[in-house]
Design a protein around this motif. Structure first.
Motif, short mmCIF file in Angstrom:
data_model
loop_
_atom_site.label_atom_id
_atom_site.label_comp_id
_atom_site.label_asym_id
_atom_site.label_seq_id
_atom_site.Cartn_x
_atom_site.Cartn_y
_atom_site.Cartn_z
N GLU A 160 0.81 -1.22 0.00
CA GLU A 160 0.00 0.00 0.00
C GLU A 160 0.84 1.26 0.00
OE1 GLU A 160 -2.30 -0.41 3.54
OE2 GLU A 160 -2.73 -2.53 3.15
N HIS A 161 2.18 1.12 -0.05
CA HIS A 161 3.05 2.28 0.13
C HIS A 161 4.17 2.31 -0.92
CE1 HIS A 161 1.69 3.55 4.24
NE2 HIS A 161 1.27 2.30 4.27
N ASP A 162 4.68 3.52 -1.13
CA ASP A 162 5.94 3.68 -1.83
C ASP A 162 7.03 3.48 -0.78
OD1 ASP A 162 8.26 4.48 -3.06
OD2 ASP A 162 7.40 6.27 -3.98
N LEU A 163 7.65 2.33 -0.77
CA LEU A 163 8.53 1.95 0.33
C LEU A 163 9.73 2.88 0.48
CD1 LEU A 163 8.50 -1.95 -0.03
CD2 LEU A 163 7.04 -0.49 1.37
N ALA A 164 10.25 3.38 -0.62
CA ALA A 164 11.44 4.24 -0.56
C ALA A 164 11.18 5.56 0.16
CB ALA A 164 11.95 4.51 -1.97
N GLU A 165 9.91 5.90 0.37
CA GLU A 165 9.58 7.14 1.09
C GLU A 165 9.67 6.97 2.60
OE1 GLU A 165 5.76 8.43 -0.17
OE2 GLU A 165 6.44 9.06 -2.17
N HIS A 166 9.88 5.76 3.07
CA HIS A 166 9.96 5.49 4.50
C HIS A 166 11.40 5.17 4.90
CE1 HIS A 166 5.55 5.31 4.80
NE2 HIS A 166 5.62 4.72 3.61
N GLN A 167 11.72 5.45 6.16
CA GLN A 167 13.10 5.24 6.63
C GLN A 167 13.25 3.97 7.47
OE1 GLN A 167 14.83 8.77 8.27
NE2 GLN A 167 16.87 7.88 8.49
N VAL A 168 12.13 3.48 8.00
CA VAL A 168 12.18 2.29 8.85
C VAL A 168 11.18 1.27 8.32
CG1 VAL A 168 11.91 1.34 11.18
CG2 VAL A 168 12.82 3.66 10.87
N PHE A 169 11.65 0.06 8.12
CA PHE A 169 10.80 -1.04 7.67
C PHE A 169 10.76 -2.07 8.79
CE2 PHE A 169 9.48 -4.88 5.69
CZ PHE A 169 8.87 -4.59 4.48
N ILE A 170 9.57 -2.35 9.33
CA ILE A 170 9.42 -3.35 10.38
C ILE A 170 8.94 -4.65 9.76
CG2 ILE A 170 8.27 -3.99 12.52
CD1 ILE A 170 8.08 -1.07 13.25
N MET A 171 9.75 -5.67 9.90
CA MET A 171 9.46 -6.97 9.29
C MET A 171 8.57 -7.78 10.24
SD MET A 171 9.98 -8.86 6.61
CE MET A 171 11.41 -8.16 5.79
#
Length: 418
Positions: free
Chosen positions: A288-299
């Protein structure tokens, strides 16, 4: 001592139904064992050729995998039975396709040992690292089934090396061979008169070294990282998060973070996310997101961490800030990246070794974490040199599997020629 052991193990086995009422984990421990005999009886016929591997928990299973895989490749017509003692190992691997049968090991009473081995009728029994069950070992010996211990570690404070440990030392005499991880273990067992021992090292090095040869691509991780430096926090607990969260919140936009918490239930993930001030996205939200716009990815998913480490420039491995135990540092090390851990790792030989080589750093508070992570982020030569040390550490410790399998093949041939 033998009489006392069998008395207490029988009493413990008898009260298992009551113990199962105490906690959910103990309930799994008890209920799972009720099905073991039924499962092996249904899935193993009298005509089957069988290898039996016993693993106390998940860590021991991972150590056994390279040997299991090698034997399955060499002997595809044999069935592989894997037993676990703990729920944490069984629940994680009960659906694995590597083994033909995966069950809990029934408690070590004389009757259970005889019944289980009669149903399984293994031609080879391999015990990974720990767990010396006297009745199972004695029953295997009575059936002339080779019992081999691999990746084993002995410590001076174990009962085998105490004045009152005669009963357990006697159990060791039923074992055909020991493949041990270090010189201390080799010397300790030799001090008791055992010559059937070889220093082979730890099979986990072989397991993780194969990871680098696999396809580790994860498209959504590539999309998230873009061209940023990536720091992976693997198997983190709240105690670990308390150490690195300040740095995450203050980090430059040129750095991104992948956090793979040990607990991925919704409440735990929400609590973690609440502490993070940077733009954050969950695995469950990735489409649902443009991932590169976020700084933290929670797996908040399982099954990705070993591949995610291949994208990391630096790794923090959790578990050692608390008392639950350090998680696997070898997985990131095989990709040649620097590793940071918490302070409680005295029982983890590989972490102590890598720290001495300067490929791993231990921290006890957030200020220490920030100091070393800043050095690794800002000094590319230092980061690459440290990572090279970690990668070399893996490569220089491989080979245990080949040594073990070579011995096991000779035992299998001798058994089949009887």
């Amino acid at each position: 001592m033998s009489v006392l052991y069998n008395f207490f193990i029988s009493i413990f086995n008898g009260i298992l139904p009551v113990i199962g009422l105490l906690t959910p984990k103990l309930s799994l421990f008890v209920s799972g064992r009720k099905e073991s005999f039924t499962i092996v009886k249904e899935k193993i016929s009298e005509k089957d050729h069988v290898f039996w591997f016993h693993c106390a928990s998940l860590g021991e299973y991972e150590q056994g995998v390279p040997v299991m895989e090698a034997l399955k490749k060499k002997y595809p017509d044999y069935k592989l039975v894997v037993t676990f003692f703990s729920p944490s190992g069984y629940e994680a691997k009960k659906k694995s396709t590597l083994a033909d049968v995966i069950v809990y090991l029934p408690m070590d009473t004389k009757s259970n040992a005889r019944k289980f081995i009669a149903y399984v009728h293994p031609e080879l029994a391999v015990f990974v690292k720990y767990e010396f069950w006297p009745n199972y070992l004695k029953t295997l010996q009575s059936k002339n089934v080779p019992a081999v211990f691999i990746s084993t570690v002995f410590r001076e404070n174990q009962v085998f090396f105490k004045w009152y440990g005669g009963f357990m030392r006697k159990a060791l005499k039923t074992i055909d061979y020991f493949f041990v991880q270090d010189t201390i273990s080799r010397d300790l067992i030799r001090s008791q008169g055992f010559k059937n021992v070889t220093l082979s090292g730890d099979t986990r090095f072989d397991r993780v070294s194969h990871q680098i040869e696999m396809d580790n691509r994860v498209d959504f991780i590539s999309e998230f990282i873009s061209d940023r430096l990536c720091i992976v926090m693997g198997s983190s607990w709240p105690e670990d998060e308390a150490v690195f969260i300040d740095y995450v919140n203050q980090a430059s936009d040129t750095v991104c973070f992948i956090i793979a918490p040990h607990e991925i239930k919704d409440s735990s993930v929400r609590a973690l996310r609440h502490k993070i001030e940077k733009s954050t996205v969950l695995y469950s939200e990735k489409d649902e997101h443009d991932l590169a716009e976020h700084q933290v990815f929670i797996m908040n998913a399982i099954g990705y961490l070993s591949r995610v480490y291949s994208y990391a420039n630096i790794a923090y491995v959790g578990g050692a800030m608390g008392t639950g135990g350090l998680h696997n540092i070898l997985e990131p090390a095989t990709f040649g990246i620097p590793i940071i851990i918490g302070k409680n790792f005295d029982k983890f030989r590989e972490a102590k070794q890598l720290q001495k080589l300067a490929g791993l750093f231990s921290v006890s508070k957030s200020e220490e974490f920030s100091k070393i992570i800043n050095k690794l982020v800002e000094d590319k030569k230092f980061r690459e040199k440290t990572g090279m040390i970690a990668g070399h550490f893996i490569n220089s410790n491989t080979g245990a599997t080949h040594m073990i399998v070579e011995y096991l093949e000779a035992k299998i041939t001798a058994f089949s020629n009887r």
